[in-house]
Design a protein around this motif. Structure first.
Motif, PDB file in Angstrom:
ATOM      1  N   ASN A  88      52.656 132.869  76.597  1.00 50.86           N
ATOM      2  CA  ASN A  88      53.240 131.943  77.559  1.00 50.86           C
ATOM      3  C   ASN A  88      54.732 132.266  77.671  1.00 50.86           C
ATOM      4  O   ASN A  88      55.226 133.185  77.017  1.00 50.86           O
ATOM      5  CB  ASN A  88      52.959 130.478  77.189  1.00 50.86           C
ATOM      6  CG  ASN A  88      53.615 130.060  75.882  1.00 50.86           C
ATOM      7  OD1 ASN A  88      54.525 130.713  75.359  1.00 50.86           O
ATOM      8  ND2 ASN A  88      53.156 128.952  75.334  1.00 50.86           N
ATOM      9  N   LYS A  89      55.453 131.511  78.468  1.00 57.97           N
ATOM     10  CA  LYS A  89      56.873 131.816  78.697  1.00 57.97           C
ATOM     11  C   LYS A  89      57.730 131.598  77.456  1.00 57.97           C
ATOM     12  O   LYS A  89      58.828 132.115  77.360  1.00 57.97           O
ATOM     13  CB  LYS A  89      57.398 131.017  79.886  1.00 57.97           C
ATOM     14  CG  LYS A  89      56.798 131.523  81.172  1.00 57.97           C
ATOM     15  CD  LYS A  89      57.241 130.757  82.377  1.00 57.97           C
ATOM     16  CE  LYS A  89      56.579 131.367  83.597  1.00 57.97           C
ATOM     17  NZ  LYS A  89      56.490 130.486  84.715  1.00 57.97           N
ATOM     18  N   ARG A 130      48.700 132.880  74.222  1.00 53.15           N
ATOM     19  CA  ARG A 130      47.947 131.939  75.064  1.00 53.15           C
ATOM     20  C   ARG A 130      46.504 132.376  75.249  1.00 53.15           C
ATOM     21  O   ARG A 130      45.615 131.572  75.450  1.00 53.15           O
ATOM     22  CB  ARG A 130      48.651 131.885  76.423  1.00 53.15           C
ATOM     23  CG  ARG A 130      48.072 130.953  77.430  1.00 53.15           C
ATOM     24  CD  ARG A 130      48.772 129.610  77.387  1.00 53.15           C
ATOM     25  NE  ARG A 130      48.005 128.562  78.026  1.00 53.15           N
ATOM     26  CZ  ARG A 130      48.054 128.249  79.300  1.00 53.15           C
ATOM     27  NH1 ARG A 130      48.838 128.928  80.103  1.00 53.15           N
ATOM     28  NH2 ARG A 130      47.314 127.281  79.772  1.00 53.15           N
TER      29      ARG A 130
END
Length: 148
Positions: A78-79, A84
């Motif tokens: 994920n960012k 994820r």
């Protein structure tokens, strides 16, 4: 090798008598095995067809459980750079069985991701984890990145 993934502009070369394919995530040529053929096609499919950001994908990610080293075929982060999704590849002739899912589940004990994908290039299985209910759901299709 017949697979059920869209074609892309493949870069192949031969070095020291061995065929290699360019892995643009690792930015180098790697041995061309049937599993690697599936990986490269699947990663391009995720980026080009499903909108996954190239910068959040990584191939051959090593994880440690005690003395044991595990290597995830592909991870989507994920960012915040937390894993994820775990993606596990098999050669096209390898059937996707419970044993394959057991392998990816071992990785997930360590990473605790939202999605698991297994592909042999012909068949692709994706499941979404629900840790609150202690269950998982198989999805009809690989979700677009915006649907994650």
């Amino acid at each position: 090798m017949e697979i059920n993934l869209p074609p892309y502009e493949i870069k192949l070369r031969e070095q020291n008598g061995r065929r290699q394919i360019f892995d643009f995530l690792r930015r180098r040529y790697v041995s061309l095995t049937p599993e690697e053929w599936v990986r490269q096609h699947f990663v391009h499919f995720l980026i080009e067809q499903k909108g996954y950001p190239k910068g959040l994908l990584a191939n051959e990610v090593e994880q440690k459980i005690g003395d044991k080293k595990l290597r995830c075929d592909t991870l989507l982060y994920n960012k915040e750079l937390r894993p994820r999704m775990i993606i596990e590849y098999k050669a096209p002739e390898i059937a996707i069985t419970q044993r394959v899912f057991n392998q990816i589940t071992v990785y997930n004990f360590l990473l605790h991701v939202d999605y698991l994908i297994v592909s042999n290039g012909r068949q692709h299985y994706c499941c979404r984890m629900d840790y609150e209910k202690g269950e998982y759901t198989f999805l009809q299709d690989i979700p677009h990145y915006t649907e994650l």
